[in-house]
Every structure is written in structure tokens, then in C-alpha cells.
Design a protein around this motif. Structure first.
Motif, short mmCIF file in Angstrom:
data_model
loop_
_atom_site.label_atom_id
_atom_site.label_comp_id
_atom_site.label_asym_id
_atom_site.label_seq_id
_atom_site.Cartn_x
_atom_site.Cartn_y
_atom_site.Cartn_z
N HIS A 268 -10.60 -30.21 -23.18
CA HIS A 268 -10.79 -29.06 -24.09
C HIS A 268 -10.51 -27.73 -23.39
O HIS A 268 -11.01 -26.68 -23.82
N LEU A 269 -9.75 -27.74 -22.29
CA LEU A 269 -9.42 -26.49 -21.62
C LEU A 269 -8.57 -25.57 -22.50
O LEU A 269 -8.80 -24.37 -22.56
N GLY A 270 -7.62 -26.13 -23.17
CA GLY A 270 -6.77 -25.32 -24.05
C GLY A 270 -7.55 -24.66 -25.17
O GLY A 270 -7.35 -23.49 -25.48
N MET A 271 -8.47 -25.40 -25.76
CA MET A 271 -9.28 -24.82 -26.83
C MET A 271 -10.16 -23.68 -26.30
O MET A 271 -10.31 -22.63 -26.94
N GLY B 203 -11.36 -17.92 -25.83
CA GLY B 203 -11.57 -16.80 -24.94
C GLY B 203 -10.58 -15.66 -25.20
O GLY B 203 -10.95 -14.49 -25.16
N PHE B 204 -9.34 -16.00 -25.46
CA PHE B 204 -8.33 -14.98 -25.74
C PHE B 204 -8.66 -14.22 -27.01
O PHE B 204 -8.64 -12.99 -27.04
#
Length: 334
Positions: free
Chosen positions: A74-77, A82-83
Motif C-alpha cells: 500500500h505504499l502507492g496509496m 499524502g500528496f
């Protein structure tokens, strides 16, 4: 074939390697006997690596791991959220929302501290004489939005030190919700009028503050350039005036050398030297002849042996009329 008519026995691998005849060859997949040299290149490389420096030793080949297995789940999510959160926070700050909330409720740190019971609920001020508590709170920038843990006593002290009427100040926190302010006010000595503005000054002539209300209206008034530096001299003249002190409204320093006293519309011009003695003469004249009750607008005491007065227009006209009546008509000859 040897001399006996027999063929020699075939040589073993050990024989080719320099071993003794009759030594059985090692079976494939088995380790050589102790003391026998090894022909396995890998084992010889291991032995050689023991005697080489660390940076020259051969490295084992690493097995490549797919990148999707090395990255956290889930790093991409998380990066996406965060962005978008960063963009929203930047828009909130640039749009003035953060400034509005801070102005109304204080900083987030102050709000958190207040919710934990460390709000600024009490401010104790000692040493007030002329100043008021509301003036101190406003000058210090204190209100209900502050919290005690995140309040800088250095900043509060520096802001209060800029108040001209405050000579010294100390600030101390008393947990969980109280602030103690101890101050010493400068003692006002007189008022100083210059260029149409009136300032409150100390005994040494230091300007304390501008005249803003009627709190200092009963202080003596000096007028003119550098009159603030001669305040002690003027106060000494007031002491010498005795019963006339209450009638003196102001003292004007003329050319930085001598004083002119203002008494109920009458100017009393004093000499540069011996001003106290001249005031004593004025007190005596008033007691003997009620000089200041006559129709005069000025009394000149600069000459030690005489007093020169200037009459008002009405007084001058009355004096002229009296002089005419005193003249006797010329006699007629018979």
C-alpha cells in the motif's frame, strides 16, 4: 609388457596426480582423502579466498528479488493520499483559512495545550500606579487564545519594556494556568510642551509618554526647547512661590536662559540669575499691595531695584483718565 611377459597394471588417477600406486581413485561426488590434493576448482577457490584481502575475495551471486516484493504494501496509496493532503494543506494556508483560525482560536499548539488544561486563565499584575491592567494586557499581547506552555516570557517582557512608563518588568509562569507580571513604573515629574505636543517627563527630563488623557493634568507644565532638562530648576521656583504656587500654570524657558511664569493670564518675567529671589519679591509685593489683582498683563522682575508692570488696555485707559482728573486747571488772571 614387462620382462615377465605380463602387461603392467593400469595407472589410477592417483598415479597421474603423483599419488602412490594402488591408491583407489575417489568416487565422483565424494571428497578426496585427507592429505590428497583436490582437483575441484570451487574448493580451491574457497581455500585461496581465505588468504586474499576482503575487497579481492569473490562475491556470491545475489538472486534478484522483484521490486514489487521489496516495496511495502500500500505504499502507492499512501503516497497518493499524502500528496493530496499536502495540496489541500497548502491551499488552506494560502487561502487564509489557517490565519483566520489562528486569529480566532490561537495556534494549533495553543489549542491542544488549552484542551489539556494549560490555558492562560489568570494574569496577576503588581506594581501598577498610573497604568491600568487593560493597558498592560494589550501591550503584552495576552488574551484567552494563549496557553501557558507555549507562551514566551521573554517576548512578553520585551513587549512590555517598550512601554515608556514602565521602568522595569519581570514575567513568571505559575503552572498550570497563571502568569505573574511584576513591574516598576517610572515616576512622572512634569509635563513638557513643545511644538504643540505635550509629553510626560521624569525628573531628569526623560520623556515617559505622550499626554493621552487627564491622568497627568495636575503635573507642573514646562514649555520650550530643552525645558525638560531644566525641570528641577522650575520645580525649585514653584517651591519658592509659596502661596502663589497654585496660581502658576506653566513656566516658559526663554532662549534656554531664563523663565517666564504664567499666572492666570499674567506673565512674570524672571531674571537669568537670582530667579528664586525675584519670586520671593513677587510674593512680598502680592502680600503688601495685591499687585496681581490689578489690571496688568505682565510683571518684569529682571531689574533688581525696580518692578515694571504692563497694564491691560482697560487698565491703561483708566489710568490715563485718572491722570487727567488729577491735573489742575490753569488759573485766570484778573
Amino acid at each position: 609388457m614387462d620382462g615377465g611377459g605380463r602387461f603392467p597394471e593400469p595407472l589410477t588417477d592417483a598415479g597421474y596426480a603423483g599419488g602412490e600406486a594402488g591408491t583407489p581413485a575417489p568416487q565422483p561426488g565424494t571428497a578426496p582423502a585427507w592429505g590428497a590434493p583436490s582437483r575441484d576448482p570451487r574448493s580451491s577457490g574457497v581455500v585461496l579466498a581465505r588468504f586474499l584481502p576482503r575487497f579481492l575475495r569473490p562475491r556470491r551471486a545475489s538472486v534478484a528479488v522483484p521490486i514489487e516484493r521489496r516495496m511495502p504494501r500500500h505504499l502507492g496509496m499512501g503516497l497518493a493520499f499524502g500528496f493530496f493532503g499536502l495540496v489541500a494543506a497548502a491551499g488552506f494556508v494560502s487561502g487564509g483559512g489557517y490565519a483566520e483560525i489562528s486569529a480566532r482560536y490561537g495556534t494549533p499548539a495553543d489549542m491542544a495545550a488549552r484542551s489539556l488544561g494549560f490555558g492562560l486563565d489568570k494574569v496577576t499584575i503588581t506594581g501598577l500606579v498610573q497604568l491600568r491592567s487593560a493597558e498592560i494586557l494589550k501591550a503584552a499581547g495576552l488574551d484567552q487564545r494563549n496557553s501557558l506552555p507555549f507562551l514566551s516570557v521573554v517576548d512578553v517582557r520585551d513587549r512590555l519594556s517598550t512601554v515608556p512608563l514602565i521602568g522595569a518588568v519581570s514575567v513568571r509562569k505559575i503552572y498550570p494556568r497563571e502568569l505573574l507580571i511584576t513591574l516598576t513604573e517610572r515616576e512622572p515629574s512634569a509635563l513638557w510642551q513643545r511644538n504643540g505636543e505635550i509629553a510626560v517627563i521624569a525628573a531628569d527630563g526623560t520623556v515617559i509618554d505622550q499626554m493621552r488623557d487627564g491622568r497627568f493634568s495636575d503635573l507642573p507644565l514646562v514649555v520650550g526647547e530643552e525645558a525638560n532638562l531644566r525641570t528641577k530648576d522650575y520645580l525649585a521656583l514653584l517651591d519658592a512661590a509659596g502661596p502663589l504656587k497654585a496660581r502658576i500654570r506653566a513656566g516658559t524657558l526663554v532662549s534656554g536662559r531664563r523663565w517666564t511664569l504664567k499666572l492666570d493670564g499674567i506673565d512674570v518675567r524672571l531674571p537669568e540669575a537670582g530667579a528664586r529671589d525675584a519670586v520671593a519679591r513677587l510674593v512680598k509685593l502680592e502680600a503688601e499691595s495685591n499687585l496681581l489683582e490689578k489690571d496688568i498683563i505682565a510683571v518684569d522682575l529682571r531689574l533688581p531695584d525696580r518692578v515694571v508692570v504692563r497694564l491691560t488696555e482697560e487698565g491703561a485707559a483708566a489710568r490715563l483718565e485718572a491722570q487727567k482728573k488729577q491735573k489742575k486747571p490753569k488759573g485766570t488772571e484778573t
